[in-house]
Design a protein around this motif. Structure first.
Motif, mmCIF file in Angstrom:
data_model
loop_
_atom_site.group_PDB
_atom_site.id
_atom_site.type_symbol
_atom_site.label_atom_id
_atom_site.label_comp_id
_atom_site.label_asym_id
_atom_site.label_seq_id
_atom_site.Cartn_x
_atom_site.Cartn_y
_atom_site.Cartn_z
ATOM 1 N N VAL A 271 0.825 -1.213 0.000
ATOM 2 C CA VAL A 271 0.000 0.000 0.000
ATOM 3 C C VAL A 271 0.856 1.259 0.000
ATOM 4 C CG1 VAL A 271 -1.737 1.299 1.287
ATOM 5 C CG2 VAL A 271 -1.878 -1.196 1.182
ATOM 6 N N GLU A 272 1.953 1.238 0.767
ATOM 7 C CA GLU A 272 2.776 2.440 0.900
ATOM 8 C C GLU A 272 3.848 2.537 -0.181
ATOM 9 O OE1 GLU A 272 4.987 -0.859 2.781
ATOM 10 O OE2 GLU A 272 2.900 -0.187 2.701
ATOM 11 N N ALA A 273 3.826 1.655 -1.163
ATOM 12 C CA ALA A 273 4.877 1.631 -2.176
ATOM 13 C C ALA A 273 4.822 2.866 -3.074
ATOM 14 C CB ALA A 273 4.765 0.372 -3.022
ATOM 15 N N THR A 274 5.996 3.273 -3.545
ATOM 16 C CA THR A 274 6.096 4.316 -4.565
ATOM 17 C C THR A 274 6.099 3.627 -5.928
ATOM 18 O OG1 THR A 274 7.365 5.805 -3.143
ATOM 19 C CG2 THR A 274 7.554 6.136 -5.514
ATOM 20 N N ILE A 275 5.139 3.982 -6.781
ATOM 21 C CA ILE A 275 5.006 3.342 -8.094
ATOM 22 C C ILE A 275 5.116 4.414 -9.163
ATOM 23 C CG2 ILE A 275 3.584 1.845 -9.532
ATOM 24 C CD1 ILE A 275 2.095 0.996 -7.024
ATOM 25 N N ALA A 276 5.930 4.148 -10.170
ATOM 26 C CA ALA A 276 6.155 5.156 -11.211
ATOM 27 C C ALA A 276 6.333 4.487 -12.563
ATOM 28 C CB ALA A 276 7.388 5.996 -10.877
ATOM 29 N N ARG A 277 5.949 5.224 -13.591
ATOM 30 C CA ARG A 277 6.297 4.817 -14.951
ATOM 31 C C ARG A 277 7.593 5.545 -15.307
ATOM 32 N NH1 ARG A 277 3.333 6.499 -20.593
ATOM 33 N NH2 ARG A 277 4.635 5.223 -21.986
ATOM 34 N N PHE A 278 8.662 4.781 -15.429
ATOM 35 C CA PHE A 278 9.974 5.382 -15.637
ATOM 36 C C PHE A 278 10.116 5.940 -17.053
ATOM 37 C CE2 PHE A 278 14.620 5.354 -16.185
ATOM 38 C CZ PHE A 278 14.988 6.045 -15.055
ATOM 39 N N GLY A 279 9.385 5.328 -17.967
ATOM 40 C CA GLY A 279 9.463 5.777 -19.358
ATOM 41 C C GLY A 279 9.182 4.605 -20.277
ATOM 42 N N GLY A 280 8.503 4.858 -21.409
ATOM 43 C CA GLY A 280 8.216 3.781 -22.343
ATOM 44 C C GLY A 280 7.394 2.686 -21.682
ATOM 45 N N ASP A 281 7.945 1.472 -21.660
ATOM 46 C CA ASP A 281 7.250 0.349 -21.021
ATOM 47 C C ASP A 281 8.001 -0.123 -19.774
ATOM 48 O OD1 ASP A 281 9.453 -0.689 -22.267
ATOM 49 O OD2 ASP A 281 8.423 -2.360 -23.234
ATOM 50 N N GLU A 282 8.688 0.816 -19.120
ATOM 51 C CA GLU A 282 9.417 0.496 -17.894
ATOM 52 C C GLU A 282 8.739 1.144 -16.690
ATOM 53 O OE1 GLU A 282 13.563 1.278 -18.067
ATOM 54 O OE2 GLU A 282 13.874 0.233 -19.967
ATOM 55 N N PHE A 283 8.672 0.388 -15.601
ATOM 56 C CA PHE A 283 8.024 0.850 -14.374
ATOM 57 C C PHE A 283 8.951 0.604 -13.180
ATOM 58 C CE2 PHE A 283 4.672 0.034 -17.348
ATOM 59 C CZ PHE A 283 3.683 0.966 -17.072
ATOM 60 N N ILE A 284 8.753 1.417 -12.143
ATOM 61 C CA ILE A 284 9.517 1.282 -10.899
ATOM 62 C C ILE A 284 8.544 1.100 -9.739
ATOM 63 C CG2 ILE A 284 11.088 2.408 -9.273
ATOM 64 C CD1 ILE A 284 12.512 1.712 -11.798
ATOM 65 N N VAL A 285 8.835 0.129 -8.874
ATOM 66 C CA VAL A 285 8.086 -0.052 -7.630
ATOM 67 C C VAL A 285 9.104 -0.030 -6.493
ATOM 68 C CG1 VAL A 285 6.569 -1.543 -6.271
ATOM 69 C CG2 VAL A 285 6.318 -1.433 -8.763
ATOM 70 N N ALA A 286 8.929 0.882 -5.541
ATOM 71 C CA ALA A 286 9.850 1.012 -4.409
ATOM 72 C C ALA A 286 9.060 0.893 -3.113
ATOM 73 C CB ALA A 286 10.584 2.357 -4.458
ATOM 74 N N PHE A 287 9.590 0.108 -2.185
ATOM 75 C CA PHE A 287 8.903 -0.071 -0.906
ATOM 76 C C PHE A 287 9.912 -0.486 0.160
ATOM 77 C CE2 PHE A 287 8.696 -3.954 -3.380
ATOM 78 C CZ PHE A 287 9.112 -4.939 -2.486
ATOM 79 N N ASP A 288 9.527 -0.269 1.413
ATOM 80 C CA ASP A 288 10.370 -0.620 2.549
ATOM 81 C C ASP A 288 10.116 -2.064 2.960
ATOM 82 O OD1 ASP A 288 11.264 1.941 2.539
ATOM 83 O OD2 ASP A 288 10.005 2.633 4.179
ATOM 84 N N SER A 289 11.172 -2.737 3.358
ATOM 85 C CA SER A 289 11.036 -4.101 3.868
ATOM 86 C C SER A 289 12.306 -4.458 4.618
ATOM 87 C CB SER A 289 10.815 -5.093 2.717
ATOM 88 O OG SER A 289 10.772 -6.423 3.210
ATOM 89 N N ASP A 290 12.188 -5.369 5.559
ATOM 90 C CA ASP A 290 13.374 -5.833 6.283
ATOM 91 C C ASP A 290 13.616 -7.305 6.030
ATOM 92 O OD1 ASP A 290 11.210 -6.836 7.556
ATOM 93 O OD2 ASP A 290 11.629 -5.962 9.529
ATOM 94 N N ASP A 291 12.952 -7.869 5.001
ATOM 95 C CA ASP A 291 13.036 -9.293 4.730
ATOM 96 C C ASP A 291 13.190 -9.523 3.227
ATOM 97 O OD1 ASP A 291 12.875 -12.004 4.620
ATOM 98 O OD2 ASP A 291 10.898 -12.180 5.547
ATOM 99 N N THR A 292 14.318 -10.093 2.824
ATOM 100 C CA THR A 292 14.571 -10.336 1.406
ATOM 101 C C THR A 292 13.562 -11.305 0.812
ATOM 102 O OG1 THR A 292 16.933 -9.950 1.755
ATOM 103 C CG2 THR A 292 16.305 -11.073 -0.270
ATOM 104 N N SER A 293 13.156 -12.304 1.581
ATOM 105 C CA SER A 293 12.180 -13.269 1.082
ATOM 106 C C SER A 293 10.835 -12.590 0.808
ATOM 107 C CB SER A 293 11.997 -14.409 2.083
ATOM 108 O OG SER A 293 11.534 -13.926 3.323
ATOM 109 N N GLU A 294 10.500 -11.594 1.632
ATOM 110 C CA GLU A 294 9.262 -10.843 1.404
ATOM 111 C C GLU A 294 9.362 -10.043 0.109
ATOM 112 O OE1 GLU A 294 6.370 -7.665 3.731
ATOM 113 O OE2 GLU A 294 8.536 -7.534 3.983
ATOM 114 N N ILE A 295 10.527 -9.453 -0.133
ATOM 115 C CA ILE A 295 10.738 -8.695 -1.367
ATOM 116 C C ILE A 295 10.576 -9.612 -2.580
ATOM 117 C CG2 ILE A 295 12.446 -7.408 -2.711
ATOM 118 C CD1 ILE A 295 13.616 -6.462 -0.017
ATOM 119 N N GLU A 296 11.136 -10.801 -2.494
ATOM 120 C CA GLU A 296 11.025 -11.754 -3.602
ATOM 121 C C GLU A 296 9.575 -12.181 -3.814
ATOM 122 O OE1 GLU A 296 13.118 -15.898 -5.166
ATOM 123 O OE2 GLU A 296 13.438 -15.201 -3.107
#
Length: 631
Positions: A271-296
């Motif tokens: 919910v708190e993620a930063t979502i952006a269209r970087f350009g063309g057909d590329e997108f960025i999703v940024a969010f906080d986490s303390d667990d690599t498995s959760e990120i995956e």
């Protein structure tokens, strides 16, 4: 009234607490002097109340502005109560002193104090007219009433003067309020316009996500807000096959697809993620986490969501995505290197195949350096004639005779030694050097093939970039003409991935060459979507069954059944079926019994230089001639 405008006007009441302190201090001093001079118990009592009200008012003026959660209406009411109480006590104590006909000097002091306070506070608090007029009246009406009750002419004139001052000051209060309100509204309008312009400047109009400028701003703020023990994950997404959708179905459908991707990202990302269209057909999703498995897990959820079909205006559209992931502080200590790491991870995800997720690893930097080095040296190798063309025979499984040679490039690096095709071909594909390399291979191979017997064909692999290069078909025909090779003897091998990204360019390319006599083979059949529609739509005359069905680790009854099915299709369509990767006599017998007409692999011969290819053909012709003479 607009909430923000009201808040601004209320803030003017508390804007200069020093003036409140000075006014309250003067009131305390005047009341104290009056109490001391007159020693009247009623005056003393009123003075005590006035002093108490003054201290409460000072406290409220200093403390309330610091309460950030207190709304404007409550702050206004609190100010109003204190202001009215103080104003009334100021006027009341002066009125009582006049009514009791006390010492003239004390009367003068208190009347002057009430008049100055009423007029002064009216101007100061004009931002809230009700409060300003209320204070003015409460401080002056008691004095006016007392003067009129006194009855003598000077007091009546004083009452008349103060009474006429009230409407005059009300007029001034209204004028000041109108000017102040217009100024604040204009400022608010300008602020809102600026905010709107800023939002537009940071928002992508197609997806309503952040654009690159907005992403930079939000990530910078997010980096400052991220808790020290948590990690900031960057998911860099690149859509697969979007260009094909955009080119074939139009930009309107392409925009709808992008908007659909944005909706799915919002639904899948935290919910708190930063979502952006970087350009063309590329997108960025940024969010906080303390667990690599959760990120995956989140990345996998995003990938799964994006690969589900889209239904837009009656079209069923399938696209995928590649995702590169970098994590702060694991992979970088600042935003710019973090983005570079995510971009590099995305690059590797695309290299490894579509619909892949790749986490950044330091080895990727070394690999990138190596690839750039190979790219530079490959371009030099073309100029220095370090590349060679080798030929692997394609054999008729019934007669054993060579029907064609497949041209394969070899690179003998002066320092690194022999470079395997799988080491430099992908680099050439990614860098665009494959176009120059592919044209060179076709030209060199055509020159060699022109020396062979006319019944032996030349097979050349084509890259997708070659096909889409401007003038690609004309370049191939020119190479054949310069080499003196009949176009009917050239066979271009095209993989399914080229057709998967099909557009009108591919169809036009194949049609032009087919008209000139060039033949086409569908290469690596069975490794992709294996759509039978390709065989119907394009002028293929040969199908090459991928080696994984012949000599791979999964060879068995299923693979044999698949080969038989393909050969039956080929026989019906009068196509040759080539089995690749033949290494043993048992494999040769198996594919021949399954219906394959041609074979290629180490069992017959490895790829050899052009002179050895000529020798193989010459020896074969001698053997055939000897057999004919002997019979």
């Amino acid at each position: 009234m607009d909430t923000r405008v009201r808040k601004t006007l209320v803030d003017t009441l508390y804007a200069r607490p020093s003036s409140l302190v000075i006014g309250a201090a003067i009131g305390v001093a005047v009341s104290t002097v009056a109490a001391i001079e007159l020693r009247d118990p009623l005056i003393v009592c009123l003075a005590v109340v006035h002093v108490a009200v003054s201290f409460v008012r000072i406290a409220m003026g200093l403390i309330l502005p610091r309460w950030e959660n207190m709304d404007a209406r409550r702050m206004e009411i609190a100010y109003e109560v204190g202001a009215f109480a103080f104003a009334f006590m100021t006027g009341l104590i002066a009125a009582v002193v006049i009514y009791r006909d006390s010492v003239y000097e004390v009367q003068l002091m208190l009347v002057a104090n009430a008049a100055v306070y009423g007029v002064g506070i009216a101007a100061r608090n004009a931002g809230r007219p009700t409060i300003a007029i209320g204070q003015l009246c409460l401080s002056l009406f008691p004095v006016i009433a007392a003067c009129m009750l006194a009855g003598d002419l000077p007091m009546l004139m004083t009452a008349m003067s103060l009474l006429l001052a009230i409407p005059a000051m009300i007029s001034i209060i209204k004028d000041v309020f109108a000017v102040l309100t217009r100024s604040i509204v204009a400022a608010e309008t300008s602020r809102r316009l600026a905010d709107k312009m800023e939002k537009l400047a940071r928002t992508d109009v197609v997806t309503d996500l952040l654009n690159r400028a907005g992403l930079d701003h939000h990530l910078t703020e997010r980096l400052l807000e991220t808790e020290q023990h948590r990690k900031l994950a960057i998911l860099w997404l690149d859509l697969d096959r979007f260009k094909f959708v955009n080119d074939t179905l139009g930009h309107q459908i392409g925009d709808l697809v992008l908007a659909g991707v944005a909706r799915r990202l919002r639904a899948t990302a935290p919910v708190e993620a930063t979502i952006a269209r970087f350009g063309g057909d590329e997108f960025i999703v940024a969010f906080d986490s303390d667990d690599t498995s959760e990120i995956e897990r989140i990345a996998q959820d995003v990938l799964t969501s994006l690969t589900e079909p889209y239904r837009l205006r009656g079209e069923r559209i399938e696209i995928g995505a590649s995702i590169g992931i970098a994590i702060l502080p694991d992979d970088a200590g600042d935003l710019d290197p973090l983005m570079q790491s995510a971009d590099l991870a995305l690059y590797h995800a695309k290299v490894n195949g579509r619909n892949q997720i790749a986490f950044y690893h330091p080895s990727m930097n070394r690999d990138l350096v190596w690839r750039r080095e190979v790219e530079a040296e490959l371009r030099q190798a073309l100029q220095r004639d370090e590349l060679s063309i080798f030929f692997q025979p394609i054999v008729d499984l019934e007669s054993g005779q060579i029907r064609a040679f497949e041209a394969l490039v070899r690179w003998f690096h002066p320092e690194k030694g022999e470079m395997k095709p799988e080491e430099f071909i992908p680099v050439a594909e990614e860098s665009g050097a494959i176009v120059e390399l592919g044209n060179w291979i076709t030209a060199q191979a055509a020159r060699a093939a022109a020396q062979w017997p006319e019944d032996v064909s030349l097979a050349v692999n084509l890259s997708p970039l070659q096909i889409r290069a401007p003038g690609a078909a004309a370049g191939i025909l020119n190479a054949l003409e310069e080499a003196g090779l009949d176009p009917k003897r050239l066979e271009l091998e095209i993989t399914e991935t080229v057709l998967l990204d099909d557009d009108h360019t591919t169809g036009a390319f194949m049609a032009e060459l087919h008209t000139a006599g060039v033949r086409f083979a569908l290469d690596d059949f069975g490794t992709g979507y294996s759509s039978l529609g390709y065989l119907h739509k394009y002028p293929f005359e040969k199908i090459k069954v991928d080696r994984s069905f012949v000599s791979g680790r999964l060879v068995g009854k299923k693979s044999e059944a698949i080969i038989r099915a393909v050969t039956e299709i080929g026989a019906t369509l009068e196509m040759d079926i080539v089995a690749e990767g033949l290494e043993t006599i048992d494999q040769v017998r198996s594919v021949r019994e399954a219906g394959c007409t041609l074979g290629q692999g180490f069992y017959f011969s490895r790829a050899v230089p052009d002179y050895l290819a000529t020798m193989l053909l010459a020896r074969e012709r001698d053997d055939v001639e000897s057999t004919r003479v002997a019979s």
